[in-house]
Scaffold this motif. Structure first.
Motif, PDB file in Angstrom:
ATOM      1  N   GLU A 143      -6.405 -18.918 -15.307  1.00  0.00           N
ATOM      2  CA  GLU A 143      -5.811 -20.375 -14.905  1.00  0.00           C
ATOM      3  C   GLU A 143      -5.589 -21.313 -16.213  1.00  0.00           C
ATOM      4  O   GLU A 143      -4.641 -21.837 -15.955  1.00  0.00           O
ATOM      5  CB  GLU A 143      -7.037 -20.909 -14.371  1.00  0.00           C
ATOM      6  N   ALA A 144      -6.023 -21.158 -17.352  1.00  0.00           N
ATOM      7  CA  ALA A 144      -5.646 -21.974 -18.496  1.00  0.00           C
ATOM      8  C   ALA A 144      -4.383 -21.591 -18.882  1.00  0.00           C
ATOM      9  O   ALA A 144      -3.487 -22.386 -19.226  1.00  0.00           O
ATOM     10  CB  ALA A 144      -6.592 -21.940 -19.632  1.00  0.00           C
ATOM     11  N   ASP A 145      -3.976 -20.430 -18.872  1.00  0.00           N
ATOM     12  CA  ASP A 145      -2.596 -19.712 -19.197  1.00  0.00           C
ATOM     13  C   ASP A 145      -1.367 -20.225 -18.173  1.00  0.00           C
ATOM     14  O   ASP A 145      -0.430 -20.482 -18.493  1.00  0.00           O
ATOM     15  CB  ASP A 145      -2.594 -18.300 -18.910  1.00  0.00           C
ATOM     16  N   LYS A 146      -1.966 -20.601 -16.862  1.00  0.00           N
ATOM     17  CA  LYS A 146      -1.159 -21.086 -15.641  1.00  0.00           C
ATOM     18  C   LYS A 146      -1.022 -22.694 -15.599  1.00  0.00           C
ATOM     19  O   LYS A 146      -0.181 -22.859 -15.044  1.00  0.00           O
ATOM     20  CB  LYS A 146      -1.392 -20.638 -14.495  1.00  0.00           C
ATOM     21  N   PHE A 196      -5.434 -26.337 -16.305  1.00  0.00           N
ATOM     22  CA  PHE A 196      -6.383 -27.061 -17.018  1.00  0.00           C
ATOM     23  C   PHE A 196      -5.681 -28.435 -17.234  1.00  0.00           C
ATOM     24  O   PHE A 196      -6.028 -29.497 -17.689  1.00  0.00           O
ATOM     25  CB  PHE A 196      -7.113 -26.614 -18.085  1.00  0.00           C
ATOM     26  N   TYR A 197      -4.168 -28.238 -17.191  1.00  0.00           N
ATOM     27  CA  TYR A 197      -3.244 -29.555 -17.590  1.00  0.00           C
ATOM     28  C   TYR A 197      -3.141 -30.426 -16.447  1.00  0.00           C
ATOM     29  O   TYR A 197      -3.023 -31.732 -16.268  1.00  0.00           O
ATOM     30  CB  TYR A 197      -1.710 -29.185 -18.132  1.00  0.00           C
ATOM     31  N   ASP A 198      -2.946 -29.680 -15.207  1.00  0.00           N
ATOM     32  CA  ASP A 198      -2.721 -30.237 -13.835  1.00  0.00           C
ATOM     33  C   ASP A 198      -4.144 -30.964 -13.490  1.00  0.00           C
ATOM     34  O   ASP A 198      -3.912 -31.966 -12.798  1.00  0.00           O
ATOM     35  CB  ASP A 198      -2.294 -29.526 -12.865  1.00  0.00           C
ATOM     36  N   LEU A 199      -5.184 -30.458 -13.702  1.00  0.00           N
ATOM     37  CA  LEU A 199      -6.480 -31.144 -13.322  1.00  0.00           C
ATOM     38  C   LEU A 199      -7.652 -31.559 -14.454  1.00  0.00           C
ATOM     39  O   LEU A 199      -7.220 -30.939 -15.457  1.00  0.00           O
ATOM     40  CB  LEU A 199      -7.155 -29.994 -12.406  1.00  0.00           C
ATOM     41  N   PRO A 215     -13.582 -30.511 -14.955  1.00  0.00           N
ATOM     42  CA  PRO A 215     -14.707 -30.151 -13.934  1.00  0.00           C
ATOM     43  C   PRO A 215     -13.735 -29.591 -12.542  1.00  0.00           C
ATOM     44  O   PRO A 215     -14.360 -28.686 -11.831  1.00  0.00           O
ATOM     45  CB  PRO A 215     -15.102 -31.592 -13.507  1.00  0.00           C
ATOM     46  N   GLU A 216     -12.671 -30.209 -12.177  1.00  0.00           N
ATOM     47  CA  GLU A 216     -11.762 -29.887 -10.943  1.00  0.00           C
ATOM     48  C   GLU A 216     -11.395 -28.316 -11.235  1.00  0.00           C
ATOM     49  O   GLU A 216     -11.381 -27.382 -10.361  1.00  0.00           O
ATOM     50  CB  GLU A 216     -10.782 -30.730 -10.929  1.00  0.00           C
ATOM     51  N   ALA A 217     -10.737 -28.201 -12.346  1.00  0.00           N
ATOM     52  CA  ALA A 217     -10.118 -26.800 -12.601  1.00  0.00           C
ATOM     53  C   ALA A 217     -11.628 -25.610 -13.001  1.00  0.00           C
ATOM     54  O   ALA A 217     -11.377 -24.638 -12.389  1.00  0.00           O
ATOM     55  CB  ALA A 217      -9.653 -26.752 -14.228  1.00  0.00           C
ATOM     56  N   LEU A 218     -12.689 -26.165 -13.233  1.00  0.00           N
ATOM     57  CA  LEU A 218     -13.633 -25.218 -13.159  1.00  0.00           C
ATOM     58  C   LEU A 218     -14.057 -24.902 -11.748  1.00  0.00           C
ATOM     59  O   LEU A 218     -14.656 -23.765 -11.433  1.00  0.00           O
ATOM     60  CB  LEU A 218     -14.741 -25.698 -14.060  1.00  0.00           C
ATOM     61  N   ALA A 260      -7.585 -22.352  -0.021  1.00  0.00           N
ATOM     62  CA  ALA A 260      -6.270 -22.767   0.383  1.00  0.00           C
ATOM     63  C   ALA A 260      -6.019 -24.019   0.416  1.00  0.00           C
ATOM     64  O   ALA A 260      -4.719 -24.684   0.234  1.00  0.00           O
ATOM     65  CB  ALA A 260      -5.785 -22.019   1.507  1.00  0.00           C
ATOM     66  N   VAL A 261      -6.954 -24.724   1.233  1.00  0.00           N
ATOM     67  CA  VAL A 261      -6.595 -26.425   1.326  1.00  0.00           C
ATOM     68  C   VAL A 261      -6.611 -27.280   0.010  1.00  0.00           C
ATOM     69  O   VAL A 261      -5.875 -28.081  -0.162  1.00  0.00           O
ATOM     70  CB  VAL A 261      -7.983 -26.888   2.188  1.00  0.00           C
ATOM     71  N   LYS A 262      -7.522 -26.539  -0.897  1.00  0.00           N
ATOM     72  CA  LYS A 262      -7.727 -27.089  -2.404  1.00  0.00           C
ATOM     73  C   LYS A 262      -6.361 -26.986  -2.995  1.00  0.00           C
ATOM     74  O   LYS A 262      -5.953 -27.664  -3.640  1.00  0.00           O
ATOM     75  CB  LYS A 262      -8.830 -26.622  -2.924  1.00  0.00           C
ATOM     76  N   ALA A 263      -5.877 -25.751  -3.002  1.00  0.00           N
ATOM     77  CA  ALA A 263      -4.648 -25.354  -3.736  1.00  0.00           C
ATOM     78  C   ALA A 263      -3.437 -26.048  -3.210  1.00  0.00           C
ATOM     79  O   ALA A 263      -2.548 -26.388  -4.017  1.00  0.00           O
ATOM     80  CB  ALA A 263      -4.430 -23.841  -3.575  1.00  0.00           C
ATOM     81  N   VAL A 264      -3.273 -26.289  -1.978  1.00  0.00           N
ATOM     82  CA  VAL A 264      -2.071 -27.075  -1.309  1.00  0.00           C
ATOM     83  C   VAL A 264      -2.069 -28.474  -1.716  1.00  0.00           C
ATOM     84  O   VAL A 264      -0.907 -29.106  -1.994  1.00  0.00           O
ATOM     85  CB  VAL A 264      -1.825 -26.797   0.072  1.00  0.00           C
ATOM     86  N   GLU A 265      -3.508 -28.913  -1.724  1.00  0.00           N
ATOM     87  CA  GLU A 265      -3.565 -30.387  -2.327  1.00  0.00           C
ATOM     88  C   GLU A 265      -3.085 -30.580  -3.787  1.00  0.00           C
ATOM     89  O   GLU A 265      -2.647 -31.654  -4.085  1.00  0.00           O
ATOM     90  CB  GLU A 265      -5.152 -30.746  -2.043  1.00  0.00           C
ATOM     91  N   ILE A 266      -3.567 -29.545  -4.581  1.00  0.00           N
ATOM     92  CA  ILE A 266      -3.074 -29.668  -5.986  1.00  0.00           C
ATOM     93  C   ILE A 266      -1.841 -29.510  -6.251  1.00  0.00           C
ATOM     94  O   ILE A 266      -1.198 -30.375  -6.739  1.00  0.00           O
ATOM     95  CB  ILE A 266      -4.010 -28.549  -6.741  1.00  0.00           C
ATOM     96  N   LYS A 267      -1.383 -28.814  -5.406  1.00  0.00           N
ATOM     97  CA  LYS A 267       0.285 -28.580  -5.652  1.00  0.00           C
ATOM     98  C   LYS A 267       1.104 -29.446  -4.979  1.00  0.00           C
ATOM     99  O   LYS A 267       2.315 -29.443  -4.805  1.00  0.00           O
ATOM    100  CB  LYS A 267       0.708 -26.827  -5.411  1.00  0.00           C
ATOM    101  N   GLN A 268       0.414 -30.135  -3.975  1.00  0.00           N
ATOM    102  CA  GLN A 268       1.267 -31.015  -3.218  1.00  0.00           C
ATOM    103  C   GLN A 268       2.439 -30.322  -2.242  1.00  0.00           C
ATOM    104  O   GLN A 268       3.691 -30.947  -2.065  1.00  0.00           O
ATOM    105  CB  GLN A 268       1.592 -32.336  -3.623  1.00  0.00           C
ATOM    106  N   THR A 269       2.183 -29.153  -1.709  1.00  0.00           N
ATOM    107  CA  THR A 269       3.363 -28.205  -1.135  1.00  0.00           C
ATOM    108  C   THR A 269       2.870 -28.357   0.533  1.00  0.00           C
ATOM    109  O   THR A 269       3.954 -27.913   1.097  1.00  0.00           O
ATOM    110  CB  THR A 269       2.975 -26.924  -1.365  1.00  0.00           C
ATOM    111  N   TYR A 270       2.074 -28.867   1.151  1.00  0.00           N
ATOM    112  CA  TYR A 270       1.896 -28.738   2.430  1.00  0.00           C
ATOM    113  C   TYR A 270       2.768 -29.996   3.204  1.00  0.00           C
ATOM    114  O   TYR A 270       2.490 -31.194   2.772  1.00  0.00           O
ATOM    115  CB  TYR A 270       0.400 -29.376   2.674  1.00  0.00           C
TER     116      TYR A 270
END
Length: 343
Positions: free
Chosen positions: A42-45, A48-51, A54-57, A129-139
């Motif tokens: 996830e660090a490579d992706k 940890f820059y986007d969140l 604690p959120e990333a972990l 899934a809900v958390k991921a779309v919230e982070i990426k704001q794709t929904y």
């Protein structure tokens, strides 16, 4: 007589304690390795820059929870091998006795795994899934609100997060739909002359879906009707059957995926217990042992990473399909509205 039985009982308890201790230690190591691999990935992706950290972990922990039951058979295999490898009893009766006493750990472990895979892991995937779309704001929340689409209905209509009762009911429904389309294809095929029937049978791959070849020696309808049956009706039912078959396969794979860890627990326990027992009097040279342990450690770390990453990708696929299915639902509503306007 009493002292012999007491000694055997103590030996059994000692073996069970050893098996349980090895399992707990190995599982802890495996979980730490898996979590470390997820954090690195996830660090490579750039997570940890986007969140915040604690959120990333927390996100990595959710992915770990998706994969944790897949690591239980893996940990048990190592524990079973080590505990049976350390046995001093030469007789097979000792092996069978210790194998049976080990079920005191294996049975509740398998029951817990079954419950987790059927009732907890789907919810964990949904939450991720809900958390991921919230982070990426794709929904497409605004579109969903405009067309009165319920996100939960879209999400829980996916096999990966579908509740047990709904998944089983959907499999039964898809089977019935597929069989109905196959029967209809066979009926339509039987209305065609040999030339049209043969061409349609090959083009639509009806043999693969289980339709028996048949044709009408003396068709009862005219040529235009025959062409309509061959190129429109038969085609439509064949395509529907293939789509239903694909959907059925996805749901059946999900069903199998929720039971594979439970079955694997029993398989690896018996196999690695037997392997450890058979190799207990064949110690390796120290140098070979060091090399073997090093190679095994690298392989174990790679396998743990592969298992966790596989489940992480599956969880990520849920979030992507969640968004895609919402857009499909929106497009379907728009299409209905356009058809209503035209009429």
């Amino acid at each position: 007589m009493f002292s012999t039985k007491s000694l055997i009982s103590k030996m059994n308890i000692k073996h069970l304690k050893k098996l349980s201790l090895y399992f707990v230690i190995v599982l802890a190591i495996v979980l730490v390795c898996g979590f470390t691999g997820l954090v690195i990935k996830e660090a490579d992706k750039g997570t940890f820059y986007d969140l915040t950290t604690p959120e990333a972990l927390s996100l990595c922990l959710q992915l770990e929870l998706v994969a944790c039951t897949a690591l239980i058979p893996y940990s048990l295999s190592v524990a079973a091998f080590l505990s049976f490898w350390a046995m001093s009893d030469e007789k097979w009766t000792g092996f069978f006795r210790n194998t049976a006493i080990g079920l005191v750990l294996v049975l509740p472990l398998s029951a817990m795994t079954y419950y987790y895979d059927w009732f907890v892991r789907p919810e964990t995937k949904a939450a991720y899934a809900v958390k991921a779309v919230e982070i990426k704001q794709t929904y497409p929340q605004e579109l969903a609100d405009t067309f009165r689409i319920d996100p939960e209905k879209i999400l829980y209509d996916m096999p990966m997060v579908m509740p047990k009762a709904k998944l089983i009911a959907r499999i039964d429904s898809l089977k019935a739909s597929f069989e109905a389309d196959v029967d209809t294809c066979g009926l339509l095929l039987s209305m065609l002359p040999d030339t049209l029937a043969s061409a349609a049978y090959d083009s639509y791959q009806l043999e693969t879906m289980g339709v028996a070849y048949q044709y009408a020696a003396h068709p009862a309808v005219g040529e235009d009707s025959l062409m309509f049956i061959a190129h429109t009706e038969l085609y439509r039912h064949a395509i529907t059957a293939w789509e239903t078959s694909s959907a059925l396969q996805r749901h059946q794979e999900e069903y199998s995926g929720r039971t594979v860890n439970t079955l694997s627990i029993y398989i690896v326990y018996i196999l690695f217990a037997l392997l450890g027992y058979l190799l207990r009097y064949k110690p390796m040279k120290k140098i070979l042992m060091v090399v073997a342990v090093g190679i095994a450690a690298l392989w174990v770390y790679h396998e743990i990473g592969a298992i966790v990453q596989k489940h992480a990708k599956e969880a990520s696929r849920v979030s992507r399909q969640f968004v895609d299915d919402t857009y499909k639902e929106i497009e379907g509503i728009r299409e209905k509205e356009r058809n209503m306007d035209e009429h």
